[in-house]
Design an enzyme around this catalytic site. Sequence first.
Site, PDB file in Angstrom:
ATOM      1  N   ILE A  14       0.779  -1.252  -0.124  1.00  0.00           N
ATOM      2  CA  ILE A  14      -0.201  -0.013  -0.066  1.00  0.00           C
ATOM      3  C   ILE A  14       0.846   1.220   0.124  1.00  0.00           C
ATOM      4  O   ILE A  14       0.777   2.088  -0.711  1.00  0.00           O
ATOM      5  CB  ILE A  14      -0.961  -0.015   1.194  1.00  0.00           C
ATOM      6  CG1 ILE A  14      -2.142  -1.286   1.061  1.00  0.00           C
ATOM      7  CG2 ILE A  14      -1.773   1.233   1.191  1.00  0.00           C
ATOM      8  CD1 ILE A  14      -2.800  -1.415   2.515  1.00  0.00           C
TER       9      ILE A  14
ATOM     10  N   ASP B 242      14.599   1.790  10.048  1.00  0.00           N
ATOM     11  CA  ASP B 242      14.307   0.679  10.710  1.00  0.00           C
ATOM     12  C   ASP B 242      13.594   1.093  11.879  1.00  0.00           C
ATOM     13  O   ASP B 242      14.195   1.599  13.017  1.00  0.00           O
ATOM     14  CB  ASP B 242      15.657   0.044  11.012  1.00  0.00           C
ATOM     15  CG  ASP B 242      15.174  -1.349  11.852  1.00  0.00           C
ATOM     16  OD1 ASP B 242      14.217  -1.298  12.048  1.00  0.00           O
ATOM     17  OD2 ASP B 242      16.126  -1.849  12.455  1.00  0.00           O
TER      18      ASP B 242
ATOM     19  N   ASN C 114       2.996   4.188   7.416  1.00  0.00           N
ATOM     20  CA  ASN C 114       2.472   3.233   6.623  1.00  0.00           C
ATOM     21  C   ASN C 114       2.943   1.809   6.985  1.00  0.00           C
ATOM     22  O   ASN C 114       2.233   0.902   6.871  1.00  0.00           O
ATOM     23  CB  ASN C 114       2.647   3.202   4.966  1.00  0.00           C
ATOM     24  CG  ASN C 114       2.318   2.187   4.338  1.00  0.00           C
ATOM     25  OD1 ASN C 114       1.030   1.640   3.968  1.00  0.00           O
ATOM     26  ND2 ASN C 114       3.385   1.180   3.874  1.00  0.00           N
TER      27      ASN C 114
ATOM     28  N   LYS D 125       7.840  13.108  16.515  1.00  0.00           N
ATOM     29  CA  LYS D 125       8.556  13.881  17.127  1.00  0.00           C
ATOM     30  C   LYS D 125       9.841  14.683  16.815  1.00  0.00           C
ATOM     31  O   LYS D 125       9.830  15.881  16.768  1.00  0.00           O
ATOM     32  CB  LYS D 125       8.858  13.237  18.750  1.00  0.00           C
ATOM     33  CG  LYS D 125       9.293  14.140  19.584  1.00  0.00           C
ATOM     34  CD  LYS D 125      10.811  14.499  19.879  1.00  0.00           C
ATOM     35  CE  LYS D 125      11.226  15.173  21.107  1.00  0.00           C
ATOM     36  NZ  LYS D 125      12.582  15.498  21.069  1.00  0.00           N
TER      37      LYS D 125
ATOM     38  N   SER E  20      -4.041   2.860  10.350  1.00  0.00           N
ATOM     39  CA  SER E  20      -4.549   1.801  11.382  1.00  0.00           C
ATOM     40  C   SER E  20      -5.320   0.780  10.736  1.00  0.00           C
ATOM     41  O   SER E  20      -4.638   0.281   9.616  1.00  0.00           O
ATOM     42  CB  SER E  20      -5.415   2.520  12.306  1.00  0.00           C
ATOM     43  OG  SER E  20      -5.780   1.910  13.191  1.00  0.00           O
TER      44      SER E  20
ATOM     45  N   TYR F  21      -0.793  -6.850  17.733  1.00  0.00           N
ATOM     46  CA  TYR F  21      -1.049  -5.906  16.474  1.00  0.00           C
ATOM     47  C   TYR F  21      -2.350  -5.140  16.683  1.00  0.00           C
ATOM     48  O   TYR F  21      -2.173  -3.899  16.220  1.00  0.00           O
ATOM     49  CB  TYR F  21      -1.230  -7.174  15.260  1.00  0.00           C
ATOM     50  CG  TYR F  21      -1.600  -6.172  13.999  1.00  0.00           C
ATOM     51  CD1 TYR F  21      -0.783  -5.563  13.135  1.00  0.00           C
ATOM     52  CD2 TYR F  21      -2.942  -6.252  13.463  1.00  0.00           C
ATOM     53  CE1 TYR F  21      -1.202  -4.652  12.024  1.00  0.00           C
ATOM     54  CE2 TYR F  21      -3.420  -5.574  12.259  1.00  0.00           C
ATOM     55  CZ  TYR F  21      -2.511  -4.945  11.497  1.00  0.00           C
ATOM     56  OH  TYR F  21      -2.754  -4.151  10.602  1.00  0.00           O
TER      57      TYR F  21
ATOM     58  N   LYS G 241      -2.780  -0.712  16.499  1.00  0.00           N
ATOM     59  CA  LYS G 241      -3.440  -0.262  15.516  1.00  0.00           C
ATOM     60  C   LYS G 241      -4.510   0.797  16.397  1.00  0.00           C
ATOM     61  O   LYS G 241      -4.756   2.089  15.976  1.00  0.00           O
ATOM     62  CB  LYS G 241      -4.498  -1.014  14.894  1.00  0.00           C
ATOM     63  CG  LYS G 241      -3.632  -1.855  13.788  1.00  0.00           C
ATOM     64  CD  LYS G 241      -3.078  -1.134  12.807  1.00  0.00           C
ATOM     65  CE  LYS G 241      -1.604  -1.035  12.876  1.00  0.00           C
ATOM     66  NZ  LYS G 241      -0.631  -0.212  11.818  1.00  0.00           N
TER      67      LYS G 241
END
Length: 337
Positions: free
Chosen positions: A52, A99, A126, A157, A179, A208, A212
Amino acid sequence: MIFGIMQHQKLPRRRIQGEPFYHHPAEEVATAFSNEIRRKNVLVTDTSVGGIGFEAARVIAKYANLVIITGHNADRLKIAEDTLKKEVPSANIRKLILDLSSLAAVRNAAAEVNAFPEPLHVLIHNAASVIGPFKLTADNIENQAATNHIGPFLLTKLLCPKLLASGTGQYVPRVVFVSAKGHMFCEGVNFDTLERPDPESHEGMNAYFQTKVANILTGIELSKRSKGKINAYSLHPGFIDTNLLHKGDIPAALKKMGAFDADERPSNETYAWKTIPQGAATTVTAAFDPRINDKPGSYLDDCVVANETVAPHASDPGNAERLWTLTEKIIGEPFTF
């Protein structure tokens, strides 16, 4: 709220009760918002070909001044760069090794971006970790939490001054968090295990889902704390069938959710599945749709604001504030404006 079609642009429509879904590919959405994309500098995390993020970067690159693509693997990142330049010869692409599971690596990448002469208009989070067994990072953070929430928080930040530099009286910079609808399939962020990871209670899919939730809460709190200087949004890109979904414990979890049928194939009875171009459409909308300028902190689904679909634990202001404060503690520095 259901947005109609603007007179001067062909825009995606939201599903109305009793009607089919309207799945517009990201390319159509980027064309609709081409005036908003022009002259913008955009950073997209995880732009591996076939994902995506790559598709969002590809369609944005047709109009943007600069698209910064990222990945933790140099070879795959070079493939993404070469593919983008082949498909969009006019694109201005810049690679960035990133990373997100390493706080030191995030700081190094942010320093590189901050050395760029251009301001940053849009930051799109993403990237997401592969769902899997318990794993600690070098910073003693659970890997999914590090990649999906802590790393993106720190990156935001550190890049905040560059984002703020792009703001004008007519433009507010944006931060977008990809999300998932799966945020509602957990009880919310477990603040105790976020601070003190526990291998005994770890379950990959649940971990996971919690990240989200964190994405949505961070978007809400970032918008609140910036006081109009940055507009943050989160989104559900849609259910998209990839090889990743057929590994480990993921198929069983998706069957429980009603997303997979008994044969572990995508089921459209409960959820509408999308292609990658269709999934990237909501990302592009969150990054550039001018109609949501006055809705910072919102959650988007099918290219429109869908705050009414957010689970209570992912929209609670108290949870958002608590998560922000705890994340500051974990990264070891405050995030102020």
